[in-house]
Write a protein that holds these residues in place. Structure first.
Motif, PDB file in Angstrom:
ATOM      1  N   MET A 191       0.919  -0.818  -0.190  1.00 36.80           N
ATOM      2  CA  MET A 191       0.065  -0.172  -0.443  1.00 36.80           C
ATOM      3  C   MET A 191       0.981   0.949  -0.268  1.00 36.80           C
ATOM      4  O   MET A 191       0.223   2.585  -0.577  1.00 36.80           O
ATOM      5  CB  MET A 191      -1.305  -0.157   1.236  1.00 36.80           C
ATOM      6  CG  MET A 191      -2.263  -0.986   1.328  1.00 36.80           C
ATOM      7  SD  MET A 191      -3.313  -0.805   0.123  1.00 36.80           S
ATOM      8  CE  MET A 191      -2.497  -1.957  -1.106  1.00 36.80           C
ATOM      9  N   THR A 192       1.699   1.013   0.673  1.00 37.78           N
ATOM     10  CA  THR A 192       3.172   2.579   0.270  1.00 37.78           C
ATOM     11  C   THR A 192       3.618   2.759  -0.357  1.00 37.78           C
ATOM     12  O   THR A 192       3.481   4.141  -1.082  1.00 37.78           O
ATOM     13  CB  THR A 192       4.513   2.074   1.519  1.00 37.78           C
ATOM     14  OG1 THR A 192       3.543   2.363   2.908  1.00 37.78           O
ATOM     15  CG2 THR A 192       5.465   3.267   1.529  1.00 37.78           C
ATOM     16  N   LEU A 193       3.406   1.884  -1.404  1.00 37.00           N
ATOM     17  CA  LEU A 193       4.201   1.629  -3.008  1.00 37.00           C
ATOM     18  C   LEU A 193       3.552   2.202  -3.412  1.00 37.00           C
ATOM     19  O   LEU A 193       3.467   3.175  -4.310  1.00 37.00           O
ATOM     20  CB  LEU A 193       4.760  -0.150  -3.078  1.00 37.00           C
ATOM     21  CG  LEU A 193       5.970  -0.346  -3.123  1.00 37.00           C
ATOM     22  CD1 LEU A 193       6.646  -1.322  -3.581  1.00 37.00           C
ATOM     23  CD2 LEU A 193       7.355   0.888  -2.563  1.00 37.00           C
ATOM     24  N   LEU A 194       1.752   1.442  -3.381  1.00 33.28           N
ATOM     25  CA  LEU A 194       0.784   2.213  -4.320  1.00 33.28           C
ATOM     26  C   LEU A 194       0.296   3.501  -3.574  1.00 33.28           C
ATOM     27  O   LEU A 194       0.305   4.134  -4.784  1.00 33.28           O
ATOM     28  CB  LEU A 194      -0.539   1.366  -4.133  1.00 33.28           C
ATOM     29  CG  LEU A 194      -1.487   2.034  -5.144  1.00 33.28           C
ATOM     30  CD1 LEU A 194      -1.721   1.697  -5.877  1.00 33.28           C
ATOM     31  CD2 LEU A 194      -2.892   0.910  -4.580  1.00 33.28           C
ATOM     32  N   ALA A 195       0.528   4.103  -2.681  1.00 30.87           N
ATOM     33  CA  ALA A 195       0.372   5.461  -2.514  1.00 30.87           C
ATOM     34  C   ALA A 195       1.325   6.275  -3.135  1.00 30.87           C
ATOM     35  O   ALA A 195       1.159   7.430  -3.743  1.00 30.87           O
ATOM     36  CB  ALA A 195       0.804   6.123  -1.223  1.00 30.87           C
ATOM     37  N   ALA A 196       2.383   5.843  -3.321  1.00 29.53           N
ATOM     38  CA  ALA A 196       4.012   6.783  -4.043  1.00 29.53           C
ATOM     39  C   ALA A 196       3.220   6.772  -5.716  1.00 29.53           C
ATOM     40  O   ALA A 196       3.888   7.723  -6.305  1.00 29.53           O
ATOM     41  CB  ALA A 196       5.212   6.028  -3.925  1.00 29.53           C
ATOM     42  N   ARG A 197       3.156   5.723  -5.869  1.00 34.94           N
ATOM     43  CA  ARG A 197       2.370   5.672  -7.318  1.00 34.94           C
ATOM     44  C   ARG A 197       1.143   6.543  -7.777  1.00 34.94           C
ATOM     45  O   ARG A 197       0.747   7.063  -9.239  1.00 34.94           O
ATOM     46  CB  ARG A 197       1.911   4.316  -7.671  1.00 34.94           C
ATOM     47  CG  ARG A 197       3.228   3.413  -7.817  1.00 34.94           C
ATOM     48  CD  ARG A 197       2.996   1.837  -9.129  1.00 34.94           C
ATOM     49  NE  ARG A 197       2.557   2.282 -10.205  1.00 34.94           N
ATOM     50  CZ  ARG A 197       2.991   2.622 -11.114  1.00 34.94           C
ATOM     51  NH1 ARG A 197       4.758   2.395 -10.803  1.00 34.94           N
ATOM     52  NH2 ARG A 197       3.150   2.513 -12.490  1.00 34.94           N
ATOM     53  N   LEU A 198       0.517   6.841  -6.776  1.00 30.90           N
ATOM     54  CA  LEU A 198      -0.403   7.775  -7.129  1.00 30.90           C
ATOM     55  C   LEU A 198      -0.777   8.528  -6.727  1.00 30.90           C
ATOM     56  O   LEU A 198      -1.835   9.855  -7.288  1.00 30.90           O
ATOM     57  CB  LEU A 198      -1.816   7.128  -6.242  1.00 30.90           C
ATOM     58  CG  LEU A 198      -1.986   5.650  -6.073  1.00 30.90           C
ATOM     59  CD1 LEU A 198      -3.310   5.468  -4.926  1.00 30.90           C
ATOM     60  CD2 LEU A 198      -3.115   5.435  -7.727  1.00 30.90           C
TER      61      LEU A 198
END
Length: 414
Positions: free
Chosen positions: A279-286
């Motif tokens: 989720m942290t990596l997803l937040a970075a992409r978003l």
């Protein structure tokens, strides 16, 4: 990763030798930051064993988390200012020695009282070393290089909470819980050698200043006068309280109350940490595509759903593991969308006080982690209602601080 993948503007020491951020230096700083989560998550599966071996209550064993994070918060608070005054290397070496001695005492502790004190100093040394290690990176890297290096540190550092409980369970399967602390002591020796041989003195005398804690207090007043900064800070703190209610209670609820093995618990803990990392990596992409506050609210909603599942299981289904596991996962995964974004938005509110903001955020999170175990203990050994209540209150308080205290700027949405 090759040596040319991450570079930084050279820093010229007094001797005239250029120092840059190399992969070896990054590895050393990652190790400095990893000792904290390793000292926490590798030890958590052993809670029932520590309770039996030291003749202590579950609540007092949970308090070892509190003393550790109190020490870590204090170490982060004073480590940075001290290193600003006298340089990085000497204080860093002192911090590693404190961590080493405390880890050895933890491994040999005959009573829970000695363990509580030793865990405080272990956290103090770990927090001290961690904040100085990151300060070295800030000294040597600049601009886009600094952003890239910090992303690498966060990404690699996220592996520690995933592997630590698995290592702890492996130790319990073939040995005794005390060997987890002996392993931390060995890692601390490696950390000392890295600080001595790999990490340079990155702050020359000309750049040192004597402001110390007095300057930190003065700047903190300015930072804490910013309403949105305080809102984002408390948003993260509220989820931190819920998160460490999980850490403090989950080994007892899973292993003792539900009868699952330490390895099963550790695999679940690692899976939850993996969910948080994803989720942290997803937040970075978003970050450039979706409003950051909306991403945080999504994480808060996940945590709220998880708390409701936990409360349902605690009240009506005797805290059965089929309710606990999805609740834990949603709480941890939601934290991956809240924590990094909350810290980034808070720091963005006071860019001229970035260092002070980082220290205040770190101290607040350590304090929020430290208060969960004693509150969980107040509800009795093995209680599921207490952690469930903290999950729920933490999720609701986090939403309140985001939506009300840290109100969005005009036109920002949510």
């Amino acid at each position: 990763m090759g040596a040319t993948a991450i570079t930084a503007r050279p820093f010229m020491s007094n001797a005239g030798h250029a120092k840059t951020v190399t992969p070896l230096l990054i590895a050393a700083v990652v190790l400095l930051g990893a000792v904290g989560p390793l000292a926490t998550d590798m030890y958590v599966p052993a809670f029932p064993h520590v309770t039996a071996d030291l003749g202590a209550s579950i609540g007092s064993v949970q308090l070892t988390l509190t003393t550790f994070f109190l020490g870590m918060g204090l170490g982060q608070l004073i480590g940075g200012p001290v290193s600003d005054q006298i340089g990085r290397k000497r204080p860093l070496l002192v911090g590693t020695v404190v961590t080493l001695v405390a880890s050895v005492i933890c491994a040999m502790a005959p009573t829970i009282a000695i363990m509580l004190v030793a865990r405080f100093f272990q956290g103090l040394g770990a927090g001290w070393a961690m904040v100085i290690g990151r300060a070295v990176i800030v000294d040597l890297a600049h601009g886009s290089q600094l952003v890239r290096v910090m992303n690498v540190l966060m990404g690699v550092g996220a592996l520690a909470p995933m592997i630590a409980p698995l290592i702890g369970a492996f130790i319990l399967r073939f040995s005794v819980w005390r060997n987890a602390f002996w392993l931390i002591a060995v890692l601390t020796i490696v950390m000392f050698l890295a600080a001595l041989l790999v990490i340079p003195e990155s702050l020359p005398p000309a750049k040192r200043h004597g402001g110390g804690l007095q300057a930190f207090v003065r700047n903190s007043r300015v930072v804490l006068a910013n309403r949105r900064f305080v809102g984002y800070m408390l948003t993260n703190a509220a989820t931190g309280v819920a998160l460490f209610a999980y850490v403090a209670s989950s080994p007892i609820l899973i292993q003792v109350r539900n009868g699952l093995s330490p390895m099963t618990y550790s695999v679940d803990f690692a899976a939850n940490a993996g969910g948080m990392m994803i989720m942290t990596l997803l937040a970075a992409r978003l970050a450039t595509r979706v409003n950051t506050r909306k991403v945080m609210f999504t994480g808060q909603s996940m945590a709220l759903v998880g708390s409701l599942i936990m409360m349902t299981g605690a009240v009506w289904f005797n805290a059965h593991w089929t309710f606990l596991l999805p609740s834990f996962f949603l709480l941890m995964a939601g934290q991956g969308l809240i924590g990094p974004n909350g810290g980034a938005l808070a720091s963005a509110e006071v860019p001229q006080y970035a260092g002070t903001a980082s220290a205040v955020l770190g101290l607040t999170m350590s304090l929020s982690f430290s208060i969960s175990p004693p509150i969980v203990a107040l509800f009795g050994e093995g209680s599921a209602f207490g952690p469930a209540l903290m999950f729920l209150l933490g999720a609701l308080a986090s939403m309140f601080f985001l939506l009300v205290v840290a109100r969005a700027k005009a036109g920002a949405g949510l």
